[in-house]
Design an enzyme around this catalytic site. Sequence first.
Site, PDB file in Angstrom:
ATOM      1  N   HIS A 203      -5.423  -2.840  -2.884  1.00 39.70           N
ATOM      2  CA  HIS A 203      -5.516  -2.020  -4.386  1.00 39.70           C
ATOM      3  C   HIS A 203      -4.975  -3.011  -5.115  1.00 39.70           C
ATOM      4  CE1 HIS A 203      -3.899   0.913  -1.521  1.00 39.70           C
ATOM      5  NE2 HIS A 203      -3.660   0.633  -0.298  1.00 39.70           N
TER       6      HIS A 203
ATOM      7  N   SER B  21       0.665  -1.250   0.096  1.00 37.36           N
ATOM      8  CA  SER B  21      -0.153  -0.095   0.080  1.00 37.36           C
ATOM      9  C   SER B  21       0.802   1.631   0.282  1.00 37.36           C
ATOM     10  CB  SER B  21      -1.629   0.055   1.053  1.00 37.36           C
ATOM     11  OG  SER B  21      -0.306  -0.093   2.448  1.00 37.36           O
TER      12      SER B  21
ATOM     13  N   LYS C 260     -12.143   1.240  -2.178  1.00 41.91           N
ATOM     14  CA  LYS C 260     -11.008   1.959  -2.863  1.00 41.91           C
ATOM     15  C   LYS C 260     -11.129   2.172  -4.128  1.00 41.91           C
ATOM     16  CE  LYS C 260      -7.786   1.159   0.851  1.00 41.91           C
ATOM     17  NZ  LYS C 260      -6.854   0.949   1.606  1.00 41.91           N
TER      18      LYS C 260
HETATM   19  C1  PLP Z   1      -6.990   0.314   3.484  1.00 42.51           C
HETATM   20  C2  PLP Z   1      -6.551  -1.000   3.537  1.00 42.51           C
HETATM   21  C3  PLP Z   1      -7.763  -1.851   4.626  1.00 42.51           C
HETATM   22  C4  PLP Z   1      -8.501  -1.388   5.313  1.00 42.51           C
HETATM   23  O1  PLP Z   1      -9.207  -1.847   4.563  1.00 42.51           O
HETATM   24  P1  PLP Z   1     -10.244  -0.723   5.113  1.00 42.51           P
HETATM   25  O2  PLP Z   1     -11.786  -1.147   4.369  1.00 42.51           O
HETATM   26  O3  PLP Z   1     -10.587   1.114   4.670  1.00 42.51           O
HETATM   27  O4  PLP Z   1     -10.548  -0.951   6.492  1.00 42.51           O
HETATM   28  C5  PLP Z   1      -6.274  -3.279   4.666  1.00 42.51           C
HETATM   29  N1  PLP Z   1      -5.149  -3.751   4.154  1.00 42.51           N
HETATM   30  C6  PLP Z   1      -4.278  -3.006   2.651  1.00 42.51           C
HETATM   31  C7  PLP Z   1      -3.988  -3.484   2.600  1.00 42.51           C
HETATM   32  C8  PLP Z   1      -5.022  -1.368   2.431  1.00 42.51           C
HETATM   33  O5  PLP Z   1      -4.672  -0.449   2.119  1.00 42.51           O
END
Ligand code: PLP
Length: 390
Positions: free
Chosen positions: A204, A176, A236
């Site tokens: 992602h 990330s 995302k």
């Molecule tokens: C954003 C993210 C999460 C968390 O997801 P949310 O739905 O925002 O709680 C988990 N793992 C990774 C790799 C992320 O980038």
Amino acid sequence: MPFDLSSRLAERRAAHLYRQRPLLTSPQDVHISVDGQPLLAFCSNDYLGLANHPEIAEAMVEGVRRWGVGGGASHLVIGHSEAHHQLEEALAALTGRPRVLLMSSGYTANLGAITALVGQGDTVLQDRLNHASLLDAGLLSGARFSRYLHNDVASLEKRLAKATGNTLVVTDGVFSMDGDLADLPALCAAARQRDAWVMVDDAHGFGCLGATGAGIVEQYGLGLDDVQVLVGTLGKAFGTAGAFIAGSEELIETLIQFARPYIYTTSQPPAVAWATLKSLQLLRDESWRREHLARLIARFRAGASALGLQLMDSATPIQPLLVGDSARAMQLSAGLRERGILVTAIRPPTVPQGTARLRVTLSAAHSEADIDRLLEALQQTLSYLPEIEA
Ligand SMILES: *Cc1c(COP(=O)(O)O)cnc(C)c1O
């Protein structure tokens, strides 16, 4: 004196690590306002530009009319609506997995999956750059927890040789804060040799990678025998909210029985699931978003390397510029902001010490002219902060 919060806060400030929340005064988009100031933003995870898509917004409104507002209860009591169920089936089709479990967030999806699968006497092995939610879950599980060197199969194999009990290898699909991909074919092969399971958090990758947007497992052609536990998030590239875990029938039944972060929480509003069904359709059918994004990534990388900036090994919309020092990363971010560009500085403990960076993220909602504006602003900012140049 107990609870000396003011010294803790002062220390954080002195270390240039103090966090503040920019106040968004417009809808989520690439052209936003923060505290009323118009800015061109390169920092959201809305990679396909769906967070404010009119058809998805309309689907959410229709979902509210049809299903009301609140989830009302946990899934096991009476909170599991047909909207949630249809989304689970559509996500199973997208991922090519037998079954999917819808979760309220990625954080709880990771917490739920890991704590339900391993405990005392078992082993969990994680990439050292994994997302905080995976690391927290590993600690909470009570299993023996060890971190291997980033994307390093030899380092993983050493730990696999010493593992006891059920062994779960856990990795981000796309890292990330760096944007690089997990070396999944090699990691999966190493795990299989030791009868370990592999869990991939592709927060992602979904929507961005693979011919139909099904993420890193689609890109590498990895099935259930390679990746037994697949996690995706919906806040995302999908542009809505929530997350999911995909796997076998038995995996999902096990999670329904034992994953406490699933059992003891209210289901997400069904209208959100209804909206996500629409974003899933756009994500699958409108491959132009991925194609446009790929062109923007290439344009940014070519322009940034022409400026002599140090790029990371990333073919994804996450294109961080490594700065190193936290104070300097903040200065560069402030310099860009004076030029109307918002790029957040990411500092420890989100990233390792000495690796503060500007986490530039691109979106299908950006135009080529937007990329050029960013490059120009970077050039101008660097001309008076030249020491940032790598
Ligand atoms: C954003 C993210 C999460 C968390 O997801 P949310 O739905 O925002 O709680 C988990 N793992 C990774 C790799 C992320 O980038």
